[in-house]
Structures are given as structure tokens and as C-alpha cells.
Design an enzyme around this catalytic site. Structure first.
Site, PDB file in Angstrom:
ATOM      1  CD  GLU A 148      -2.578   1.278   2.662  1.00 36.56           C
ATOM      2  OE1 GLU A 148      -3.012   0.178   3.072  1.00 36.56           O
ATOM      3  OE2 GLU A 148      -2.794   2.363   3.245  1.00 36.56           O
ATOM      4  CD  GLU A 153      -3.256   7.237   5.628  1.00 38.55           C
ATOM      5  OE1 GLU A 153      -4.273   6.695   6.084  1.00 38.55           O
ATOM      6  OE2 GLU A 153      -2.092   6.828   5.845  1.00 38.55           O
TER       7      GLU A 153
END
Length: 268
Positions: A148, A153
């Protein structure tokens, strides 16, 4: 002289020895810089282009105890207008959940191995919001073994801090070995910034406005550390609450909360 320079020099010398009529046809052109291969400029209205995007839907927590239900082509949660993609998280009762949002994916429609990805976006503000721009394996078998890449974020209780992270079998938060870094911008929810990934066989670099703040290198030890030699797809979403985004609770008054995206561009 590097190999590219030597190649060009040899070609030019050979071309100059030819008749003028043939010269223009034989001198090679060598591309320089990134080559565009896929994009969405959001220069239309309505729902996101279905030839480029699909949806993840549901409200099962998504492995992070998230609070929202992700909807599909619901005008309250996702739309395109004025040259922007809007993803909006809302406080409302829906399918047994108290919040709704959208999770847009390029899976099966845009998948890449290596290159540069740029997303120009403005982020939501508010405790409990958890927007993300990230990538997963196009052929997943087991997370995090398949890899990933988190290009962005942002958790609302830590306003202004951008997180860039990778997850692999060897490096992930479930075993306390997660690898990543942060950079701070005070105007993430007021202005657009370009969040980018440069990815090749040797390294991953994550940047904001061309300021690289996180680099992860392929150490050559194998797929447990570097599963990033296969195609991946892009995800754009706002989660609500959850094991990270909700660590300091959720401010109900922060909703509706939206992420605006000006463009997505992928280069070879």
C-alpha cells in the site's frame, strides 16, 4: 559521456553524413521528461467519469473501525462541478451508519506500474475527518503483503500535518514497523496543493508541491519489503472516525466536510 549522450552523438554524426533530403527523416527524437498516460481534469459536470472511476461501497468499518457508509453515485456524497471533483462526508443516518461518504477507485480502469502521479486537492477540516489519496495492488491477495502506498493522509485532529507512508509485510503498523514521514502546511484546507508520488523500481518518493519529504528505497531483499513491482490503482476518499481518524473523537459540527480535487494526472 553517458549512454544517452553517446547515442545521440552517434545518431547525429550518421545523419550529417547523409544527403540533405534524407537527413530530416532520420534524425531521432528522444522524449524528455514525464509522458502523460492517464488523467481526469474534471472538466465536465455530474458524476465522475465511469470510464475512469468506480466505487468501493459499504459500511463494515474497512479494517479501521471507520464510522461512514461509502455510497455509489449518490449526489449528496460525490459530484463534479466547476472543474472540480467533490467528495463530501455527511452526518446522516444511512444503512445503519451515522455518516456517509464516498470512496472513488480507478481499479480496472486505471492501473500502473511505476511513474508519477499528481493530485491537486484541497482537504476537509474538522476533528474526525480522515481524507486520503492512496494506492493498492491491482491484484490483491493479502494486505499488507501486496503493498500500500499512501500519497496523502490527513487526520482532522492534527490539522495541517500531511502523512506519507508505505505498508508491506515487513513494514506495517500492525507489527510496529510502519515506515513513513510527515510535512506541515498550515493552509491545507484553505488552498489547493499538489500531492505527488514518484515511483520506480528503486524507490518511492512522496511530495507536496514538489517538496519531497518521504523516500522509501528498494533494499533488494525481496517482496516482503518491496512488493511494489506490480500494477496498483488509485483511491480517493474521506473516512470518518476510525482507529486513527477518530482517536480524539468526532466533531459532529464539522460536517458536511468535503475534499475538492482539481485534477488527477499520471505520467510514465
Amino acid at each position: 559521456m553517458n549512454p544517452r549522450q553517446l547515442f545521440l552523438t552517434c545518431c547525429m554524426m550518421a545523419a550529417l553524413a547523409m544527403p540533405a533530403a534524407l537527413r530530416a527523416q532520420t534524425v531521432p527524437t528522444v522524449p524528455s521528461g514525464p509522458v502523460p498516460v492517464w488523467s481526469d481534469e474534471f472538466d465536465y459536470t455530474g458524476f465522475p467519469d465511469s470510464t475512469k472511476w468506480g466505487y468501493d461501497t459499504g459500511g463494515h468499518g474497512w479494517g479501521n473501525e471507520e464510522w461512514q457508509f461509502y455510497t455509489k453515485q449518490r449526489k449528496e456524497n460525490i459530484w463534479v462541478e466547476n472543474g472540480k471533483l467533490i467528495i463530501e462526508a455527511r452526518k446522516e443516518n444511512f444503512e445503519g451508519r451515522n455518516f456517509t461518504s464516498a470512496r472513488l477507485v480507478s481499479k480496472g480502469k486505471g492501473e500502473w506500474q511505476y511513474g508519477r502521479i499528481e493530485v491537486r486537492a484541497k482537504l476537509p477540516r474538522g476533528r474526525g475527518t480522515w481524507p486520503a489519496i492512496w494506492m493498492l495492488s491491482a491484484n490483491p491477495e493479502k494486505w499488507p503483503d501486496d503493498g500500500e502506498i499512501d500519497i496523502l493522509e490527513h487526520v482532522g485532529y492534527n490539522q495541517g500535518t500531511v502523512h506519507g507512508t508505505v505498508h508491506t509485510k515487513k513494514y506495517n503498523h500492525t507489527i510496529g514497523t510502519q515506515v513513513g514521514d510527515t510535512i506541515v502546511f498550515n493552509d491545507l484546507s484553505d488552498k489547493f496543493h499538489v500531492y505527488s508520488l514518484d515511483w520506480n523500481a528503486d524507490s518511492i518518493r512522496v511530495s507536496v508541491d514538489n517538496k519531497t519529504y518521504f523516500t522509501f528505497k528498494n533494499d533488494g531483499s525481496g517482496p516482503d519489503a518491496w512488493p511494489f513491482d506490480k500494477k496498483m490503482y488509485l483511491i480517493l476518499n474521506i473516512a470518518v472516525g476510525g482507529s486513527w481518524g477518530g482517536q480524539k473523537g468526532v466533531d459532529d459540527t464539522a460536517f458536511p466536510a468535503r475534499m475538492e480535487i482539481d485534477y488527477v494526472r499520471v505520467y510514465k
